[in-house]
Design an enzyme around this catalytic site. Structure first.
Site, mmCIF file in Angstrom:
data_model
loop_
_atom_site.group_PDB
_atom_site.id
_atom_site.type_symbol
_atom_site.label_atom_id
_atom_site.label_comp_id
_atom_site.label_asym_id
_atom_site.label_seq_id
_atom_site.Cartn_x
_atom_site.Cartn_y
_atom_site.Cartn_z
ATOM 1 C CG ASP A 17 -1.970 -0.976 1.189
ATOM 2 O OD1 ASP A 17 -2.055 -1.868 0.234
ATOM 3 O OD2 ASP A 17 -3.005 -1.010 2.004
ATOM 4 C CE LYS A 115 -4.057 -4.218 1.157
ATOM 5 N NZ LYS A 115 -4.815 -3.250 1.888
ATOM 6 C CB CYS A 160 -2.059 -3.109 5.089
ATOM 7 S SG CYS A 160 -3.998 -2.511 4.903
HETATM 8 C C1 VGL Z 1 -4.884 0.554 5.591
HETATM 9 C C2 VGL Z 1 -6.341 1.367 6.943
HETATM 10 C C3 VGL Z 1 -7.276 1.332 6.047
HETATM 11 C C4 VGL Z 1 -3.531 0.131 5.483
HETATM 12 C C5 VGL Z 1 -5.538 0.520 4.665
HETATM 13 O O1 VGL Z 1 -2.934 -0.001 4.288
HETATM 14 O O2 VGL Z 1 -2.813 -0.154 6.395
HETATM 15 N N1 VGL Z 1 -5.143 1.058 6.817
HETATM 16 N N2 VGL Z 1 -6.901 0.800 4.771
#
Ligand code: VGL
Ligand code: ZN
Length: 212
Positions: A17, A115, A160
């Site tokens: 991410d 995702k 994540c």
């Molecule tokens: C994430 C919160 C919401 C992450 C993704 O990448 O850690 N955290 N969506």
């Protein structure tokens, strides 16, 4: 101190991410999230197999506080599959916030796993959505390619990255977190909880300099 970790062709680097919305200026900015970019670029050069993950939500996603009248970001609510932290709107499909950081330079990455694309299920882990039963397909991909070890870096350490490492371990892969190549959010002690949980599962945390 950790020992040197030699990269082999059976290893995958999971770059989690590394998207605009998780970096300063983004809608769910992880403090100093941008600092992981040059570190991950350097590490990635050592891996034949790099997998990128991309948080990829439709508008009105269940994990957005804005989808729940009266709720605020960082509150937790109960949904069909259990507790869910509510977030600011982020990583909406097709927006610039959902794009990878422009300075993330890993042209040899072999797979992008998106995702969180189902409106009613969030997905922290790159392997299973937050209902803990819906797979993303990543375990099958890694297995079919004969990859046995997953090294993790990126954002956010306590969400994540954490859940992806735990699921990699649960799926029978060796999971290793490159801790200085991650940054965290820290909601209600989630950084400390992550370190405790990784340690209790025997998931090693190493530093980028240990990768050779
Ligand atoms: C994430 C919160 C919401 C992450 C993704 O990448 O850690 N955290 N969506
Ligand atoms: Zn998200």
């Amino acid at each position: 101190m950790t020992d040197a970790t030699a990269v082999t062709d059976r290893d995958a680097l999971l770059a989690v991410d590394i998207q605009n919305d998780f970096c300063p200026g983004g809608r769910l900015a992880v403090p100093r999230g941008d600092e992981v970019v040059p570190i991950v670029n350097r590490i990635a050069a050592k891996f034949a197999n790099v997998v990128l993950t991309q948080d990829w939500h439709p508008p009105g996603h269940l994990s957005f506080a804005s989808s729940h009248p009266g709720k605020r970001p960082y509150e937790t609510i109960d949904v069909a599959y259990g507790p869910q932290v509510l977030w600011p709107d982020h990583c909406i499909q097709g927006t610039s916030g959902a794009e990878f950081r422009a300075d993330l330079q890993i042209p040899h990455a072999v797979l992008v796993v998106r995702k969180g694309f189902r409106r009613t299920i969030d997905s922290y882990s790159a392997f299973y959505e937050n209902d803990r039963v819906t797979p993303t397909g990543l375990a099958g991909y890694l297995r079919e390619r004969g990859l046995t070890r997953v090294l993790l870096a990126g954002l956010a350490f306590d969400f994540c990255v954490r859940y992806s490492a735990e699921d990699a371990h649960r799926e029978g892969f060796t999971a290793i977190v490159i801790e200085d190549a991650c940054r965290g959010i820290d909601v209600d002690g989630s950084m400390a909880a992550t370190r405790r949980q990784l340690a209790s599962l025997g998931i090693r945390c190493i530093e980028a300099k240990d990768i050779v």
